[in-house]
Design a protein around this motif. Structure first.
Motif, PDB file in Angstrom:
ATOM      1  N   SER A 130       0.827  -1.216   0.000  1.00  9.48           N
ATOM      2  CA  SER A 130       0.000   0.000   0.000  1.00  9.48           C
ATOM      3  C   SER A 130       0.855   1.258   0.000  1.00  9.48           C
ATOM      4  O   SER A 130       0.519   2.251  -0.648  1.00  9.48           O
ATOM      5  CB  SER A 130      -0.967   0.001   1.187  1.00  9.48           C
ATOM      6  OG  SER A 130      -0.292  -0.057   2.416  1.00  9.48           O
ATOM      7  N   SER A 131       1.984   1.238   0.708  1.00 12.08           N
ATOM      8  CA  SER A 131       2.849   2.421   0.729  1.00 12.08           C
ATOM      9  C   SER A 131       3.442   2.695  -0.646  1.00 12.08           C
ATOM     10  O   SER A 131       3.453   3.838  -1.122  1.00 12.08           O
ATOM     11  CB  SER A 131       3.971   2.244   1.750  1.00 12.08           C
ATOM     12  OG  SER A 131       3.451   2.126   3.055  1.00 12.08           O
ATOM     13  N   ASP A 195      10.185  10.000   0.056  1.00 14.54           N
ATOM     14  CA  ASP A 195      10.875   9.233   1.098  1.00 14.54           C
ATOM     15  C   ASP A 195       9.898   8.625   2.094  1.00 14.54           C
ATOM     16  O   ASP A 195      10.152   7.552   2.651  1.00 14.54           O
ATOM     17  CB  ASP A 195      11.877  10.130   1.829  1.00 14.54           C
ATOM     18  CG  ASP A 195      12.681   9.367   2.856  1.00 14.54           C
ATOM     19  OD1 ASP A 195      13.494   8.504   2.460  1.00 14.54           O
ATOM     20  OD2 ASP A 195      12.491   9.610   4.066  1.00 14.54           O
ATOM     21  N   ALA A 196       8.765   9.284   2.350  1.00  8.64           N
ATOM     22  CA  ALA A 196       7.788   8.761   3.317  1.00  8.64           C
ATOM     23  C   ALA A 196       7.233   7.417   2.888  1.00  8.64           C
ATOM     24  O   ALA A 196       6.884   6.577   3.735  1.00  8.64           O
ATOM     25  CB  ALA A 196       6.648   9.760   3.491  1.00  8.64           C
ATOM     26  N   SER A 204       5.302   2.068  10.998  1.00 10.25           N
ATOM     27  CA  SER A 204       4.097   1.297  10.707  1.00 10.25           C
ATOM     28  C   SER A 204       3.211   1.984   9.688  1.00 10.25           C
ATOM     29  O   SER A 204       2.483   1.330   8.947  1.00 10.25           O
ATOM     30  CB  SER A 204       3.312   1.053  11.997  1.00 10.25           C
ATOM     31  OG  SER A 204       4.062   0.263  12.890  1.00 10.25           O
ATOM     32  N   ILE A 205       3.260   3.330   9.669  1.00 11.89           N
ATOM     33  CA  ILE A 205       2.552   4.077   8.631  1.00 11.89           C
ATOM     34  C   ILE A 205       3.549   5.005   7.946  1.00 11.89           C
ATOM     35  O   ILE A 205       4.546   5.408   8.554  1.00 11.89           O
ATOM     36  CB  ILE A 205       1.350   4.867   9.192  1.00 11.89           C
ATOM     37  CG1 ILE A 205       1.801   5.966  10.164  1.00 11.89           C
ATOM     38  CG2 ILE A 205       0.357   3.929   9.861  1.00 11.89           C
ATOM     39  CD1 ILE A 205       0.667   6.878  10.608  1.00 11.89           C
ATOM     40  N   PRO A 206       3.330   5.344   6.688  1.00  9.78           N
ATOM     41  CA  PRO A 206       4.330   6.094   5.915  1.00  9.78           C
ATOM     42  C   PRO A 206       4.697   7.443   6.534  1.00  9.78           C
ATOM     43  O   PRO A 206       3.833   8.255   6.872  1.00  9.78           O
ATOM     44  CB  PRO A 206       3.633   6.301   4.556  1.00  9.78           C
ATOM     45  CG  PRO A 206       2.661   5.186   4.457  1.00  9.78           C
ATOM     46  CD  PRO A 206       2.177   4.951   5.849  1.00  9.78           C
ATOM     47  N   GLY A 207       6.001   7.659   6.692  1.00 12.55           N
ATOM     48  CA  GLY A 207       6.502   8.956   7.113  1.00 12.55           C
ATOM     49  C   GLY A 207       6.409   9.243   8.594  1.00 12.55           C
ATOM     50  O   GLY A 207       6.701  10.370   9.022  1.00 12.55           O
TER      51      GLY A 207
END
Length: 295
Positions: A130-131, A195-196, A204-207
């Motif tokens: 997903s990221s 980068d995030a 665990s979550i982006p950024g």
């Protein structure tokens, strides 16, 4: 609708519900506006429950001005919301959001703990697939385009709802704002925002580093991700629950495959991706109305 200037850009917002109601901020995902299908029905359900719901077009969404700054797009939006609430003098609010709006809401709660009294999130993005999918949708195409065709190419590039062309159509002053940003600055910001979305073992979550979740110390409700929802993994909802000490994880009020079926409906022109959200209204209102002893 109204506009308010935040960091040199106009932010479009509106309140739905009784003026004396508890203020609830509802934030959708993606680069979608407050008027994207599925968002307003949930806001109206909150309003019917006595809440005063703040709907807003985040920077780079709907009719608000385009803005590019900050560590990530979510950090920029979180700062925008914090400064907006201070100007509006709302006091502490209930913070709610789904998908990208969940990440925006989490980051806001970390950055402005004095302005958040409850947090409810669902459809949280995380994990490799997903990221990286978000990187492809929101950053990589932009970088390829700006390097090949300059800022003018970005302004006309095709894409999902919420493309830069859509933002210019919804708000003509965004054309001049994009030209003023220019290709070099646009590329710099997109490179930073990219980068995030690079998966990291401590995010665990982006950024957002896992240790940053220590800043969240309010009652928090997390709706578990669907069993086969690859865009909002079940695993990520468990990870976020583990990181927020006052959180409660509940079963989704919609079918396990609700996101997939809603995506199919959108592709076939008979519905949209946020349509299932209205099914969460009862449990979200119950959470908002809990007393301290209930929590």
């Amino acid at each position: 609708m109204a506009e308010i200037e935040i960091n040199g850009g106009q932010v479009v917002y509106e309140f739905v519900g009784p003026e004396d109601g508890e203020v609830v901020v509802l934030t959708p995902g993606g680069r979608f506006s407050k008027d994207f299908p599925g968002v307003r029905p949930l806001a109206e359900a909150f309003a019917a429950g006595g809440k005063r719901v703040l709907l807003w077009d985040r920077p780079n969404c709907g009719a608000s001005d385009i803005q590019l700054y900050g560590k990530t797009e979510s950090h920029m939006r979180a700062e925008t919301l914090g400064l907006m609430l201070q100007k509006l003098e709302t006091g502490p609010v209930v913070v709610t959001g789904g998908s990208g709006g969940a990440r925006d809401s989490i980051v806001f709660t970390m950055m402005y703990p004095e302005l958040a009294k409850r947090l409810a999130v669902w459809s949280i993005v995380g994990g490799t697939f997903s990221s990286m999918s978000l990187a492809a949708v929101y950053v990589l195409s932009e970088l390829r385009t700006v390097r090949a065709a300059g800022i003018e190419g970005v302004m006309t590039m095709p894409g999902l709802a919420g493309s830069w062309a859509d933002l210019i159509e919804a708000n003509p002053r965004n054309k001049e704002r994009m030209l003023d940003i220019g290709a070099a600055e646009f590329e710099r910001v997109m490179t930073r925002w990219l980068d995030a979305y690079v998966p990291k073992p401590n995010e665990s979550i982006p950024g957002v580093a896992d240790w940053e979740f220590e800043a969240i110390d309010i009652p928090t409700l997390i709706i578990r991700g669907g069993e086969k929802d690859y865009d909002h993994p079940k695993r990520t909802s468990f990870e976020v629950h583990a990181l927020i000490k006052n959180s409660r994880l509940i079963e989704p009020p919609w079918p396990e495959d609700a996101w997939e079926r809603a995506s199919e409906a959108r592709n076939e022109g008979r519905g949209n991706i946020f349509d299932p959200w209205i099914q969460a209204a009862p449990v979200l209102l119950d959470f908002m109305n809990e007393t301290e002893s209930d929590s």
